[in-house]
Design an enzyme around this catalytic site. Structure first.
Site, mmCIF file in Angstrom:
data_model
loop_
_atom_site.group_PDB
_atom_site.id
_atom_site.type_symbol
_atom_site.label_atom_id
_atom_site.label_comp_id
_atom_site.label_asym_id
_atom_site.label_seq_id
_atom_site.Cartn_x
_atom_site.Cartn_y
_atom_site.Cartn_z
ATOM 1 N N HIS A 216 0.837 -1.206 0.000
ATOM 2 C CA HIS A 216 0.000 0.000 0.000
ATOM 3 C C HIS A 216 0.871 1.255 0.000
ATOM 4 O O HIS A 216 0.599 2.208 -0.738
ATOM 5 C CB HIS A 216 -0.901 0.050 1.243
ATOM 6 N N SER B 24 -3.265 -7.820 2.816
ATOM 7 C CA SER B 24 -3.534 -7.649 4.240
ATOM 8 C C SER B 24 -3.974 -8.955 4.887
ATOM 9 O O SER B 24 -3.590 -9.256 6.011
ATOM 10 C CB SER B 24 -4.602 -6.575 4.458
ATOM 11 N N LYS C 274 -16.479 -6.682 5.370
ATOM 12 C CA LYS C 274 -15.528 -7.681 5.839
ATOM 13 C C LYS C 274 -15.443 -7.581 7.359
ATOM 14 O O LYS C 274 -15.665 -6.523 7.930
ATOM 15 C CB LYS C 274 -14.111 -7.411 5.295
ATOM 16 N N ARG D 286 -1.964 -5.967 -7.911
ATOM 17 C CA ARG D 286 -0.859 -6.870 -7.600
ATOM 18 C C ARG D 286 -0.629 -7.881 -8.713
ATOM 19 O O ARG D 286 0.482 -8.262 -8.995
ATOM 20 C CB ARG D 286 -1.138 -7.635 -6.300
#
Length: 160
Positions: free
Chosen positions: A17, A128, A41, A90
Site C-alpha cells: 500500500h 492484508s 468484511k 498486484r
C-alpha cells in the site's frame, strides 16, 4: 491542484500500500487515503485503529491526508475535490474486479478517472489477509509492513 483518493480497508496497511501511495504522490499534488468504514468484511482493527495506523506510517508525507469514509467512494471523492481514484494492482487476478469497480464508478461519477498502479514486484504477493494470517501464527512479517503495523499486529495476537 490535482487531488486523488486512494481508498481501501487497510486492515492493516502494508508496504505494498505504501508503495502505491508513494508513487501516487509523484502524480498528484495531494493524495487522500480513504479508510473505508463500509467494507463488508470482518476487520481485525477498528476503523479508528486503522486510521491511526495509516496516519502514523504516512506522517512524513505532508501531501498525504488520511480520512475515514462511509458510503459511496465517488461521493467521498467529490466531497474531497478529487479528480481521480487510485487503485493498486498486484496481479492479473486483481484486474477483473478493479475494472468492474472502475466502470461502475465512471457510471456513477463520469468526471472521476481511475488510475491503476501496478505494485512493485517485491510486494506483489502481499495482501492484508495474508499478513494477518502469518502474524496470527507467529510468522515473521518484518519488511512486509511498517514497524508500527508489525508491533500492532504482534500485540493484537499476543506475541508482545
Amino acid at each position: 491542484m490535482r487531488v486523488a483518493v486512494y481508498p481501501g480497508t487497510f486492515d492493516p496497511i502494508t508496504n505494498g500500500h505504501l508503495d502505491i501511495i508513494r508513487r501516487a504522490i509523484g502524480i498528484f499534488d495531494r493524495v487522500i487515503v480513504g479508510v473505508a468504514a463500509d467494507n463488508y468484511k470482518e476487520t481485525l482493527f477498528s476503523l479508528e485503529e486503522r486510521v491511526k495506523l495509516v496516519k502514523a506510517v504516512t506522517r512524513d508525507w505532508p501531501m498525504v491526508t488520511v480520512k475515514a469514509f462511509s458510503g459511496l467512494l465517488v461521493d467521498f471523492a467529490h466531497q474531497e475535490g478529487a479528480v481521480a481514484i487510485v487503485r493498486g494492482l498486484r496481479a492479473v487476478s486483481d484486474f477483473e474486479y478493479e475494472f468492474q469497480m472502475s466502470i461502475m464508478n465512471k457510471k456513477l461519477a463520469g468526471d472521476l478517472e481511475t488510475v491503476f498502479l501496478m505494485t512493485a514486484t517485491e510486494y506483489s504477493f502481499i495482501s492484508s489477509s495474508i499478513i494477518r494470517q502469518a502474524a496470527s501464527l507467529g510468522g515473521c512479517i518484518r519488511g512486509l509492513v511498517p514497524p508500527e503495523v508489525e508491533r500492532a499486529l504482534l500485540q493484537r495476537y499476543g506475541f508482545l
